[in-house]
Design a protein around this motif. Structure first.
Motif, PDB file in Angstrom:
ATOM      1  N   ASP A 168       1.047  -1.104   0.101  1.00  0.00           N
ATOM      2  CA  ASP A 168      -0.074  -0.029  -0.115  1.00  0.00           C
ATOM      3  C   ASP A 168       0.867   1.236  -0.084  1.00  0.00           C
ATOM      4  OD1 ASP A 168      -2.042  -1.601   0.357  1.00  0.00           O
ATOM      5  OD2 ASP A 168      -2.364  -1.517   2.346  1.00  0.00           O
ATOM      6  N   LEU A 169       0.413   2.301  -0.753  1.00  0.00           N
ATOM      7  CA  LEU A 169       1.282   3.378  -0.831  1.00  0.00           C
ATOM      8  C   LEU A 169       0.518   4.741  -0.613  1.00  0.00           C
ATOM      9  CD1 LEU A 169       2.702   2.555  -4.401  1.00  0.00           C
ATOM     10  CD2 LEU A 169       4.086   2.782  -2.103  1.00  0.00           C
ATOM     11  N   ALA A 202      13.521   0.759   0.354  1.00  0.00           N
ATOM     12  CA  ALA A 202      12.425   0.940   1.442  1.00  0.00           C
ATOM     13  C   ALA A 202      11.872  -0.329   1.548  1.00  0.00           C
ATOM     14  CB  ALA A 202      11.401   2.006   0.857  1.00  0.00           C
ATOM     15  N   VAL A 203      11.561  -1.128   0.714  1.00  0.00           N
ATOM     16  CA  VAL A 203      10.879  -2.266   0.774  1.00  0.00           C
ATOM     17  C   VAL A 203      11.674  -3.515   1.161  1.00  0.00           C
ATOM     18  CG1 VAL A 203       8.854  -1.709  -0.409  1.00  0.00           C
ATOM     19  CG2 VAL A 203      10.760  -3.204  -1.395  1.00  0.00           C
ATOM     20  N   THR A 204      13.056  -3.836   0.867  1.00  0.00           N
ATOM     21  CA  THR A 204      14.025  -4.823   1.049  1.00  0.00           C
ATOM     22  C   THR A 204      14.175  -4.809   2.508  1.00  0.00           C
ATOM     23  OG1 THR A 204      15.001  -4.517  -1.101  1.00  0.00           O
ATOM     24  CG2 THR A 204      16.448  -5.776   0.617  1.00  0.00           C
ATOM     25  N   GLY A 205      14.253  -6.068   2.974  1.00  0.00           N
ATOM     26  CA  GLY A 205      14.151  -6.410   4.411  1.00  0.00           C
ATOM     27  C   GLY A 205      12.906  -6.181   5.286  1.00  0.00           C
ATOM     28  N   GLY A 210       5.192  -4.808   7.874  1.00  0.00           N
ATOM     29  CA  GLY A 210       6.277  -3.744   8.214  1.00  0.00           C
ATOM     30  C   GLY A 210       6.000  -2.457   7.195  1.00  0.00           C
ATOM     31  N   GLU A 211       6.663  -1.422   7.424  1.00  0.00           N
ATOM     32  CA  GLU A 211       6.271  -0.194   6.538  1.00  0.00           C
ATOM     33  C   GLU A 211       7.631   0.478   6.787  1.00  0.00           C
ATOM     34  OE1 GLU A 211       3.839   3.357   8.713  1.00  0.00           O
ATOM     35  OE2 GLU A 211       2.691   1.531   8.351  1.00  0.00           O
ATOM     36  N   VAL A 232       5.353   3.358   2.754  1.00  0.00           N
ATOM     37  CA  VAL A 232       4.959   2.203   1.919  1.00  0.00           C
ATOM     38  C   VAL A 232       4.793   1.088   2.923  1.00  0.00           C
ATOM     39  CG1 VAL A 232       7.502   1.858   1.420  1.00  0.00           C
ATOM     40  CG2 VAL A 232       5.653   0.432   0.019  1.00  0.00           C
ATOM     41  N   LYS A 233       3.679   0.349   2.913  1.00  0.00           N
ATOM     42  CA  LYS A 233       3.360  -1.020   3.846  1.00  0.00           C
ATOM     43  C   LYS A 233       3.248  -2.085   3.004  1.00  0.00           C
ATOM     44  CE  LYS A 233       0.138  -2.489   7.258  1.00  0.00           C
ATOM     45  NZ  LYS A 233      -1.024  -2.085   7.880  1.00  0.00           N
ATOM     46  N   VAL A 234       4.040  -3.114   3.479  1.00  0.00           N
ATOM     47  CA  VAL A 234       4.321  -4.386   2.907  1.00  0.00           C
ATOM     48  C   VAL A 234       2.953  -5.190   3.599  1.00  0.00           C
ATOM     49  CG1 VAL A 234       5.504  -6.641   2.318  1.00  0.00           C
ATOM     50  CG2 VAL A 234       6.499  -4.303   2.506  1.00  0.00           C
ATOM     51  N   THR A 235       2.151  -5.661   2.567  1.00  0.00           N
ATOM     52  CA  THR A 235       0.939  -6.609   3.190  1.00  0.00           C
ATOM     53  C   THR A 235       1.423  -7.991   2.962  1.00  0.00           C
ATOM     54  OG1 THR A 235      -0.243  -6.195   1.210  1.00  0.00           O
ATOM     55  CG2 THR A 235      -0.771  -4.611   2.845  1.00  0.00           C
TER      56      THR A 235
END
Length: 468
Positions: A168-169, A202-205, A210-211, A232-235
């Motif tokens: 999600d952005l 940003a999303v790596t790791g 997590g966001e 950015v939130k990783v779902t």
């Protein structure tokens, strides 16, 4: 009729034409007949008004004007044919004398196709890339094929390069969330470079849930060009699973039973592609040398029209389809208006020069285009345009474009003659034999040289720039 032609410069002439009045008789009769059908006079039936009455009521001058307008194209064409020149565009006509019952005299200035001397092209030498397919090239091709058969599965770990994340952005500018700056359930492959700059880091790791927040310059939308704070939130994190590289995969992904056979076929296809590219490269470089050898005067009006056509096509078709203005496009490419104009003019000159020179070679070598060659060219043009052959053929006929297609094929054959006479060697010093080259491929090379604008490749790259 008497006519004389004066050469103003290598690309423009002036005709001086004198027509005895008796040669205007047919046009005068047609003028009276036309006026008869357009007017009414009391006491006369429509179409039966005597000429003397028309002269009295509407003036002899109106009749003469109508007759001259009808006659001029015929007498101009006769003068052109007598002078044996090839006019380009419409003439500028000036009636210098009109004596009723005696004489019509006029001048007509027009651009003409210049006389072109074919230079000696037998000494042309060019170097092209060697056709070399490495094991690495084959492996890369197989890996790309393997990637198309990849599957994904959700994993409970931190995201890494190559993983597919669902995100999600939310973008903010000056602390305010943008109306068009929110997106949910976006699927993104880490490392693909298909979204915002900085998102990979940003999303790596991050694991699911997590966001992270990062700053990125927006390349589109309501805040285009501004720096935004992006959250950015990783779902979901999914790993890509590639199929095993074995005979079973070869049977699934190709018509071959073994991996070895599939790799051999891949190598052969890569060799064919590189040979095609090599031939195209040879044609392009031979054409460049051929153009350098020739002196070809360019009609200024024709050049001006061609430049304007290319600008209009780029701005209102290519860029319009991408949602870009010319100004934004130039900004992305880092070009000034002056640089763009200079490049467009340079390419227009090259296109016109290519046509004139190869057309002259077509005439000199008496190269003809048969129905089979024209049909093959039409099929390829239809394929590149995204139309069916029948649709394309219909559009060509309705637009009276058959002579244009014939010209493209003929110029391709002319270029093939020049390439066959040239010495072509690859970067390994091996001479390349192009005597059996595809004349249709040469036609495509010529078409690209004639029609491509100075920014065609850049325009194709613009969407990629926008996405970064």
């Amino acid at each position: 009729m008497k006519s004389a032609v004066e050469t103003l410069n290598p690309t423009r002439v002036r005709f001086t034409v004198e027509v005895p009045f008796e040669e205007l008789k047919d046009s005068l009769d047609a003028a009276y007949k036309k006026i008869n059908q357009q007017v009414t006079v009391k006491g006369f039936r429509k179409g039966k008004i005597p000429a003397r009455v028309i002269d009295q009521r509407f003036g002899r001058g109106a009749v003469l004007e109508e007759a001259v307008n009808d006659a001029l194209p015929k007498f101009y064409t006769e003068a052109v044919n007598e002078a044996e020149v090839n006019p380009l565009g419409q003439p500028e006509v000036d009636i210098t004398e009109l004596k009723d019952g005696e004489l019509l005299a006029f001048t007509a200035e027009v651009d003409i196709r210049p006389t072109v001397e074919i230079p000696d092209y037998t000494g042309i030498e060019v170097e092209v890339d060697a056709v070399e397919v490495t094991d690495e090239d084959v492996e890369k091709s197989i890996e790309q094929l393997r990637g198309r058969f990849a599957t994904t599965s959700v994993v409970e770990r931190a995201a890494a390069e190559g993983d597919v994340v669902t995100i999600d952005l939310e973008a903010k500018v000056d602390g305010e969330v943008l109306e068009d700056g929110v997106a949910s359930d976006v699927s993104y492959t880490i490392g693909s470079g298909e979204l915002l700059e900085g998102i990979d880091e940003a999303v790596t790791g991050l694991e699911a849930g997590g966001e992270a927040t990062f700053t990125s310059q927006l390349k589109g939308g309501s805040a285009e060009g501004k720096d935004a704070e992006v959250t950015v939130k990783v779902t979901k994190v999914s790993a890509r699973e590639l199929p095993e590289l074995d005979d079973e995969f070869a049977q699934t992904a190709s018509e071959f039973d073994t991996l070895a056979d599939m790799k051999a076929d891949s190598r052969k296809r890569l060799e064919n592609m590189k040979q095609y590219d090599q031939a195209t490269q040879a044609q392009e470089r031979v054409l460049e040398k051929f153009l350098e050898l020739a002196e070809v005067p360019i009609p200024e009006k024709l050049l001006e029209d061609e430049v304007n056509t290319r600008k209009h096509s780029l701005e209102h078709h290519q860029l319009g389809q991408m949602g870009l203005t010319l100004e934004k496009y130039l900004e992305i490419q880092g070009k000034t208006v002056e640089e763009f104009d200079a490049e467009t003019r340079e390419q227009a000159v090259k296109g016109i020069k290519t046509q004139f020179l190869l057309d002259e070679l077509v005439n000199k070598e008496k190269l003809n285009v048969n129905q089979e060659e024209l049909t093959e060219h039409l099929m390829r043009r239809a394929q590149s345009s995204g139309m069916s052959p029948d649709q394309f053929a219909q559009a060509v006929v309705e637009g009276n474009q058959v002579p244009m297609l014939v010209g493209e094929v003929a110029r391709g054959k002319a270029l093939a003659v020049v390439v066959e006479a040239a010495k072509v060697t690859d970067t390994n010093g091996v001479e390349v034999d192009l005597t059996d080259e595809d004349e249709e491929q040469a036609a495509e090379t010529v078409e690209a040289a004639v029609n491509a604008d100075a920014t065609e490749d850049d325009a194709a790259e613009a969407p990629a720039e926008e996405a970064k």
